[in-house]
Write a protein that holds these residues in place. Structure first.
Motif, PDB file in Angstrom:
ATOM      1  N   ARG A 190      66.988  42.019   3.786  1.00  0.00           N
ATOM      2  CA  ARG A 190      66.050  41.672   2.708  1.00  0.00           C
ATOM      3  C   ARG A 190      64.893  40.876   3.304  1.00  0.00           C
ATOM      4  O   ARG A 190      65.091  40.037   4.173  1.00  0.00           O
ATOM      5  CB  ARG A 190      66.744  40.838   1.653  1.00  0.00           C
ATOM      6  CG  ARG A 190      67.772  41.632   0.879  1.00  0.00           C
ATOM      7  CD  ARG A 190      67.889  41.111  -0.553  1.00  0.00           C
ATOM      8  NE  ARG A 190      68.876  41.856  -1.298  1.00  0.00           N
ATOM      9  CZ  ARG A 190      68.632  43.017  -1.916  1.00  0.00           C
ATOM     10  NH1 ARG A 190      67.440  43.544  -1.866  1.00  0.00           N
ATOM     11  NH2 ARG A 190      69.575  43.636  -2.575  1.00  0.00           N
ATOM     12  N   GLY A 191      63.697  41.172   2.834  1.00  0.00           N
ATOM     13  CA  GLY A 191      62.526  40.446   3.313  1.00  0.00           C
ATOM     14  C   GLY A 191      62.077  40.851   4.698  1.00  0.00           C
ATOM     15  O   GLY A 191      61.354  40.086   5.357  1.00  0.00           O
ATOM     16  N   THR A 249      58.457  50.045   2.395  1.00  0.00           N
ATOM     17  CA  THR A 249      59.003  48.865   1.734  1.00  0.00           C
ATOM     18  C   THR A 249      57.872  48.249   0.915  1.00  0.00           C
ATOM     19  O   THR A 249      56.989  47.589   1.453  1.00  0.00           O
ATOM     20  CB  THR A 249      59.568  47.866   2.761  1.00  0.00           C
ATOM     21  OG1 THR A 249      60.574  48.526   3.529  1.00  0.00           O
ATOM     22  CG2 THR A 249      60.176  46.652   2.071  1.00  0.00           C
ATOM     23  N   ASP A 268      57.656  45.856  -1.277  1.00  0.00           N
ATOM     24  CA  ASP A 268      57.515  44.390  -1.287  1.00  0.00           C
ATOM     25  C   ASP A 268      56.798  43.876  -0.043  1.00  0.00           C
ATOM     26  O   ASP A 268      56.085  42.883  -0.107  1.00  0.00           O
ATOM     27  CB  ASP A 268      58.877  43.709  -1.385  1.00  0.00           C
ATOM     28  CG  ASP A 268      59.553  43.919  -2.725  1.00  0.00           C
ATOM     29  OD1 ASP A 268      58.892  44.410  -3.662  1.00  0.00           O
ATOM     30  OD2 ASP A 268      60.752  43.612  -2.838  1.00  0.00           O
ATOM     31  N   ALA A 269      57.010  44.555   1.086  1.00  0.00           N
ATOM     32  CA  ALA A 269      56.385  44.132   2.344  1.00  0.00           C
ATOM     33  C   ALA A 269      54.990  44.732   2.511  1.00  0.00           C
ATOM     34  O   ALA A 269      54.193  44.233   3.301  1.00  0.00           O
ATOM     35  CB  ALA A 269      57.272  44.533   3.526  1.00  0.00           C
ATOM     36  N   THR A 311      58.988  48.960   7.339  1.00  0.00           N
ATOM     37  CA  THR A 311      59.853  47.952   7.965  1.00  0.00           C
ATOM     38  C   THR A 311      60.997  48.666   8.675  1.00  0.00           C
ATOM     39  O   THR A 311      61.153  49.884   8.543  1.00  0.00           O
ATOM     40  CB  THR A 311      60.441  46.984   6.912  1.00  0.00           C
ATOM     41  OG1 THR A 311      61.381  47.709   6.099  1.00  0.00           O
ATOM     42  CG2 THR A 311      59.346  46.360   6.043  1.00  0.00           C
TER      43      THR A 311
END
Length: 109
Positions: free
Chosen positions: A15-16, A87, A89-90, A94
């Protein structure tokens, strides 16, 4: 040394995860035959003999996505499927995208 398909597929998703630089993406794509880096995603078109094979593949990809909790964009047609990973969110590619792409690619063995 670039990772093999099996090594990519075995990686743990994070995650992240941060967006990767182009050289890192290109190195991993060397193990992913037919995949390309386009804008903020990686993508590949898979071709099949008929609709039944197409849908079987889509269901297998859905299972992989559900297990990983990382979902591709799919464009489904009678005898082909375009799979693309990014991804969101990014804001780009990723290691999670490359790992899931390797797991999808392993279906074709």
């Amino acid at each position: 040394m670039p990772a093999t398909l099996d090594e990519l597929a075995a990686r743990t998703l994070t995650r992240g995860a941060p967006v990767l630089a182009e050289p890192a993406i290109a190195e991993s794509l060397a193990a992913l035959s037919g995949w390309a880096h386009v804008a903020d995603r990686i993508a590949k078109t898979y071709r099949f003999a008929n609709y039944h094979e197409t849908m079987a593949f889509v269901n297998a990809v859905a299972w992989i996505a559900h297990r990983a909790d990382h979902h591709p964009d799919l464009s489904v047609h009678y005898n082909r499927v375009v799979v693309s990973y990014s991804t969101h969110d990014a804001g780009g590619v990723t290691h999670n995208d490359l790992t899931c792409a390797a797991r999808v690619e392993a279906l074709q063995r």
